[in-house]
Design a protein around this motif. Sequence first.
Motif, PDB file in Angstrom:
ATOM      1  N   UNK A 115       0.865  -1.196   0.000  1.00 42.89           N
ATOM      2  CA  UNK A 115       0.000   0.000   0.000  1.00 42.89           C
ATOM      3  C   UNK A 115       0.888   1.228   0.000  1.00 42.89           C
ATOM      4  N   UNK A 116       0.444   2.295  -0.682  1.00 43.98           N
ATOM      5  CA  UNK A 116       1.274   3.490  -0.842  1.00 43.98           C
ATOM      6  C   UNK A 116       0.412   4.734  -0.662  1.00 43.98           C
ATOM      7  N   UNK A 117       0.978   5.743   0.020  1.00 47.58           N
ATOM      8  CA  UNK A 117       0.269   7.014   0.223  1.00 47.58           C
ATOM      9  C   UNK A 117       1.278   8.146   0.236  1.00 47.58           C
ATOM     10  N   UNK A 118       0.835   9.334  -0.194  1.00 48.13           N
ATOM     11  CA  UNK A 118       1.649  10.546  -0.147  1.00 48.13           C
ATOM     12  C   UNK A 118       1.023  11.502   0.860  1.00 48.13           C
ATOM     13  N   UNK A 154       6.911  -0.566   7.589  1.00 52.79           N
ATOM     14  CA  UNK A 154       6.428   0.722   7.084  1.00 52.79           C
ATOM     15  C   UNK A 154       7.651   1.576   6.780  1.00 52.79           C
ATOM     16  N   UNK A 155       7.755   2.047   5.534  1.00 52.67           N
ATOM     17  CA  UNK A 155       8.893   2.866   5.118  1.00 52.67           C
ATOM     18  C   UNK A 155       8.417   4.235   4.653  1.00 52.67           C
ATOM     19  N   UNK A 156       9.258   5.230   4.937  1.00 54.92           N
ATOM     20  CA  UNK A 156       8.978   6.599   4.511  1.00 54.92           C
ATOM     21  C   UNK A 156      10.071   7.051   3.542  1.00 54.92           C
ATOM     22  N   UNK A 157       9.642   7.680   2.428  1.00 50.07           N
ATOM     23  CA  UNK A 157      10.603   8.187   1.440  1.00 50.07           C
ATOM     24  C   UNK A 157      10.511   9.698   1.383  1.00 50.07           C
ATOM     25  N   UNK A 158      11.668  10.368   1.495  1.00 52.77           N
ATOM     26  CA  UNK A 158      11.750  11.826   1.409  1.00 52.77           C
ATOM     27  C   UNK A 158      12.365  12.196   0.063  1.00 52.77           C
ATOM     28  N   UNK A 159      11.593  12.760  -0.873  1.00 47.77           N
ATOM     29  CA  UNK A 159      12.148  13.082  -2.190  1.00 47.77           C
ATOM     30  C   UNK A 159      13.191  14.185  -2.154  1.00 47.77           C
ATOM     31  N   UNK A 187      12.918   3.656   7.917  1.00 48.37           N
ATOM     32  CA  UNK A 187      12.021   2.667   8.522  1.00 48.37           C
ATOM     33  C   UNK A 187      11.252   3.296   9.682  1.00 48.37           C
ATOM     34  N   UNK A 188       9.930   3.109   9.703  1.00 46.21           N
ATOM     35  CA  UNK A 188       9.081   3.617  10.779  1.00 46.21           C
ATOM     36  C   UNK A 188       8.523   2.443  11.584  1.00 46.21           C
ATOM     37  N   UNK A 189       7.598   2.726  12.498  1.00 46.01           N
ATOM     38  CA  UNK A 189       7.012   1.681  13.342  1.00 46.01           C
ATOM     39  C   UNK A 189       6.267   0.670  12.483  1.00 46.01           C
ATOM     40  N   UNK A 191       6.467   9.989   0.849  1.00 44.01           N
ATOM     41  CA  UNK A 191       5.816   8.727   0.524  1.00 44.01           C
ATOM     42  C   UNK A 191       5.803   7.820   1.742  1.00 44.01           C
ATOM     43  N   UNK A 192       4.712   7.079   1.908  1.00 42.63           N
ATOM     44  CA  UNK A 192       4.612   6.094   2.978  1.00 42.63           C
ATOM     45  C   UNK A 192       4.208   4.758   2.353  1.00 42.63           C
ATOM     46  N   UNK A 193       5.053   3.745   2.573  1.00 46.37           N
ATOM     47  CA  UNK A 193       4.860   2.426   1.974  1.00 46.37           C
ATOM     48  C   UNK A 193       4.566   1.423   3.081  1.00 46.37           C
ATOM     49  N   UNK A 194       3.478   0.656   2.928  1.00 46.37           N
ATOM     50  CA  UNK A 194       3.019  -0.244   3.983  1.00 46.37           C
ATOM     51  C   UNK A 194       3.027  -1.694   3.487  1.00 46.37           C
TER      52      UNK A 194
END
Length: 344
Positions: A305-308, A328-333, A340-342, A313-316
Amino acid sequence: MTTDTQISDRELEILRLVATGATNQQIAHQLHISVNTVKVHLRNIFGKIGVTSRTEATVYAMRMGLVPMTDTGAMPAEPEPAPATAPAPEHALRDTPVEETAPEPVNATTEIMDTAPVEPVVPVTANDPAPLVASTQAPAANRRLVMVAGGVVALLLLIAVVIMVTRQFSSVAPTPTTSTEGLNVPVPDKPWRELAPLSDGRAGFAMADVAYGGRSYIYAIGGEDSSGVSGQVLRFDISANTWVPRRAKPLPVSDVRAAVIGNKIYVPGGRLASGQPTDACEAYDPNRDTWATCKSLPAPRSGYALAAVEGKLYMFGGWDGTTYRDEVWQYNPDTDEWTALSKM
């Protein structure tokens, strides 16, 4: 009012503040976000409405009715407090005559009781031991006064409730109406309508909606068709109801998602033709019809799953080729980094 671009509520807030002349620091302070996040939102807004400067964005906001003409300009400064009035000299207070004023009634009940008929009071003379009051009808009069006072208090409370309810409903802004002239709006008994079909059956592709140049588009990226896993990119023009091929994704993938940040569509991971997930991340620029490579994922993933949110970006979860994951990963463009998040 509505616009033909898909601008979020937060972006509308920032666009209105830009139109008032607020700086990035002032916007960040008022909305309780970082200056970097304000810059990301501005990139998103400029890309969606097709402008390149704050001045053009201000003109756009006024033209679309987002802010009235009188609201443009610098943010208002704090009002200066009124100068304190100097106290009068002590001798003036001593010399000023004091005027006697009649006492005001305490409340509505007191005023009503003062107007009720009361038995006369017998005058008191110097030889009388105590004043005598005629009160043959006092108990009945008192009961009438209490009943009248209670009725007045109940009426006042009812009036107060009506006033509050009226103000509450009058403070709600009316729902803006949008003209549907020239639009193919479905009739109530036919809520669905058929649009132009894809060139071929497709599954597992990514979709993203982008607005630029005053027009709105939907992009279908990758997926799997009759020939297998594909990197094909198709753009749907909503107003023209047509699909147009665009530059293909360098790495064909399926079981993939896409999200928009600024003027780019990010497509991380996905399933390769071999059936295994990939850790590759690619970004597409709709304005230039070009692809670029981003920082690879911490591990291969597909079916995630992906959300902005707020320029990131947040990838689940997703599939790693063997099992489903809970990361859960967060991408900073801006930094091109994954964090890596919780876990879920």
